[in-house]
Design a protein around this motif. Structure first.
Motif, PDB file in Angstrom:
ATOM      1  N   ILE A 118       0.849  -1.191   0.000  1.00  5.92           N
ATOM      2  CA  ILE A 118       0.000   0.000   0.000  1.00  5.92           C
ATOM      3  C   ILE A 118       0.887   1.244   0.000  1.00  5.92           C
ATOM      4  CG2 ILE A 118      -1.748   1.313   1.248  1.00  5.92           C
ATOM      5  CD1 ILE A 118      -2.863  -1.285   2.300  1.00  5.92           C
ATOM      6  N   GLY A 119       0.672   2.123  -0.985  1.00  7.74           N
ATOM      7  CA  GLY A 119       1.472   3.331  -1.109  1.00  7.74           C
ATOM      8  C   GLY A 119       0.888   4.507  -0.357  1.00  7.74           C
ATOM      9  N   GLU A 120       1.489   5.686  -0.570  1.00  3.50           N
ATOM     10  CA  GLU A 120       1.044   6.905   0.090  1.00  3.50           C
ATOM     11  C   GLU A 120      -0.296   7.361  -0.479  1.00  3.50           C
ATOM     12  OE1 GLU A 120       2.365   8.583   2.687  1.00  3.50           O
ATOM     13  OE2 GLU A 120       3.687   6.822   2.844  1.00  3.50           O
TER      14      GLU A 120
ATOM     15  N   PHE B  95      -5.683   4.950  -1.834  1.00  5.79           N
ATOM     16  CA  PHE B  95      -4.413   4.307  -1.506  1.00  5.79           C
ATOM     17  C   PHE B  95      -3.916   3.533  -2.725  1.00  5.79           C
ATOM     18  CE2 PHE B  95      -6.743   4.648   2.484  1.00  5.79           C
ATOM     19  CZ  PHE B  95      -5.785   5.058   3.400  1.00  5.79           C
ATOM     20  N   PRO B  96      -2.771   3.862  -3.278  1.00  4.78           N
ATOM     21  CA  PRO B  96      -2.243   3.063  -4.393  1.00  4.78           C
ATOM     22  C   PRO B  96      -1.886   1.653  -3.934  1.00  4.78           C
ATOM     23  CG  PRO B  96      -1.085   5.169  -4.182  1.00  4.78           C
ATOM     24  CD  PRO B  96      -1.896   4.990  -2.941  1.00  4.78           C
TER      25      PRO B  96
ATOM     26  N   ALA C 152      -6.543   0.970   8.395  1.00 10.07           N
ATOM     27  CA  ALA C 152      -7.865   0.472   8.014  1.00 10.07           C
ATOM     28  C   ALA C 152      -7.836  -0.088   6.589  1.00 10.07           C
ATOM     29  CB  ALA C 152      -8.898   1.588   8.124  1.00 10.07           C
ATOM     30  N   ALA C 153      -7.072   0.566   5.708  1.00  8.25           N
ATOM     31  CA  ALA C 153      -6.931   0.050   4.349  1.00  8.25           C
ATOM     32  C   ALA C 153      -6.232  -1.306   4.358  1.00  8.25           C
ATOM     33  CB  ALA C 153      -6.154   1.043   3.493  1.00  8.25           C
ATOM     34  N   GLN C 154      -5.198  -1.444   5.174  1.00  7.63           N
ATOM     35  CA  GLN C 154      -4.484  -2.715   5.266  1.00  7.63           C
ATOM     36  C   GLN C 154      -5.384  -3.804   5.833  1.00  7.63           C
ATOM     37  OE1 GLN C 154      -0.980  -3.321   4.331  1.00  7.63           O
ATOM     38  NE2 GLN C 154      -1.988  -5.340   4.372  1.00  7.63           N
TER      39      GLN C 154
END
Length: 375
Positions: free
Chosen positions: A13-15, A25-26, A254-256
């Motif tokens: 997951i990028g910046e 999120f990239p 949360a994205a992870q």
């Protein structure tokens, strides 16, 4: 470890970028496939592909795709097709074989028109807005598991468009989803300008204010580059409805967590309509689907879903129709919906005013009051 789990495990997951209630999120990976295919827009532009009604009379849930190219053609779920007798969106991602005509499953996103305005279809710079796309994904996955078909809940698709049109003040004489995007084109273009593809980016996680997450991942960087603006507009429509002053970017944790839950989900595998295999995903508080071809994950999509992972009976929890496909009346505003859905089954169209117009006549109920929890 299956192909989907392997694909997700390889991601970084990028910046993120944050703009007006939408965090992007990239998803980064150096793993790309060597599959050779055309995107639908390219095939249409080069006159190698034709998308048309299946007959002169048409059938709402089906379209015919003639691929005259020497390569397969990729059609992505939610991709909008405009023209012919009414606008549609693709129900799921398909890889159409070279040199063949394939009947594909679609959903109507223009309820009030059933007359030709062109012989064939073209693609646009839009996709089905994210909330509606998530609901469609759930109903198509349920259809695939229970009947082996790829049908959506058409009544639900119309209802979602109706709700969004009311919430964003985008009436259309034909109930066309396109009016929502056109009415808010400037704001949606602002989102697009803020989000640029990063090096090694193959996908993105999208977080809309209120804890709604979605994911799209492709097998090639050029495919991601082509679809990223469309996806940003799709999620931007939802963000426009939900954003408030003081919104903050979603946390990377949360994205992870969302990504990890999808990777740990249960998977079911089905032969695809075109090339490859359709994979359904039910995870803890998330659902999704993927097209896998020759061990390459061509397209993976996922959506947060608070009730998912609690048993198969909840897979299609957003479905608003009865077992016979009739949509229950909501305060008398959808008395004809059952007949409309029935007409989809028989392949005839439901001409008449849009549900937006019906809703306006009975007092303009706000979409937020009619939202299914967690959709």
């Amino acid at each position: 470890m299956n192909q989907i789990t392997t694909t997700i495990a390889d991601l970084e997951i990028g910046e993120p970028t944050f703009c007006g209630g939408l965090t992007v999120f990239p998803l980064l990976s150096r793993e790309i496939s060597d599959l050779d295919y055309l995107l639908l827009a390219q095939g249409l532009r080069d006159n190698l592909v034709t998308v048309r009604e299946v007959s002169a009379g048409g059938s709402v849930p089906d379209l015919a795709v003639e691929n005259r190219a020497d390569r397969p053609v990729l059609i992505v779920d939610g991709e909008e097709l405009v023209g012919a007798k009414q606008n549609r969106v693709a129900n799921l991602t398909l890889l159409i074989p070279a040199g063949k005509t394939t009947i594909i499953p679609v959903s109507c996103v223009e309820q009030g028109r059933w007359s030709y305005d062109s012989p064939d279809f073209q693609v646009t710079d839009r996709m089905h807005f994210a909330r509606g796309r998530a609901e469609m994904n759930a109903s198509v996955q349920a259809s695939m598991r229970t009947t082996g078909t790829r049908r959506s809940d058409q009544g639900q698709v119309w209802s979602a468009i109706d709700d969004k049109a009311v919430a964003l003040d985008a009436p259309s004489a034909t109930g066309a989803m396109s009016e929502i995007f056109e009415r808010h084109a400037e704001a949606l273009d602002d989102y697009v300008r803020e989000v640029e593809a990063a090096p090694n980016q193959l996908g993105a996680i999208f977080a809309v204010t209120g804890g709604h997450y979605g994911l799209d991942l492709f097998d090639r960087r050029d495919t991601l580059a082509a679809f990223l603006p469309k996806l940003v507009r799709s999620y931007g429509v939802d963000a426009l409805e939900r954003r408030t002053e003081g919104d903050k970017a979603a946390p990377a944790s949360a994205a992870q967590d969302f990504l990890d839950r999808l990777g740990a989900g249960a998977f079911d595998d089905h032969p695809a309509i075109g090339l490859g295999r359709d994979v359904g995903i039910v995870a803890e508080r998330a659902i999704g689907g993927a097209l896998v071809v020759d061990e390459a994950t061509v397209h993976l999509t996922g959506f947060s879903d608070p009730r998912a992972g609690r048993g198969d009976r909840n897979v299609s929890r957003c479905t608003r129709t009865t077992s016979r496909g009739a949509t229950p009346s909501a305060g008398g505003t959808r008395a004809s919906a059952g007949a409309e859905v029935a007409s989809v089954v028989t392949g005839t169209a439901p001409p008449g005013p849009s549900l937006y117009a019906t809703r306006q006549r009975v007092g303009g109920v706000k979409a937020a009051n009619d939202r299914v929890e967690g959709c």
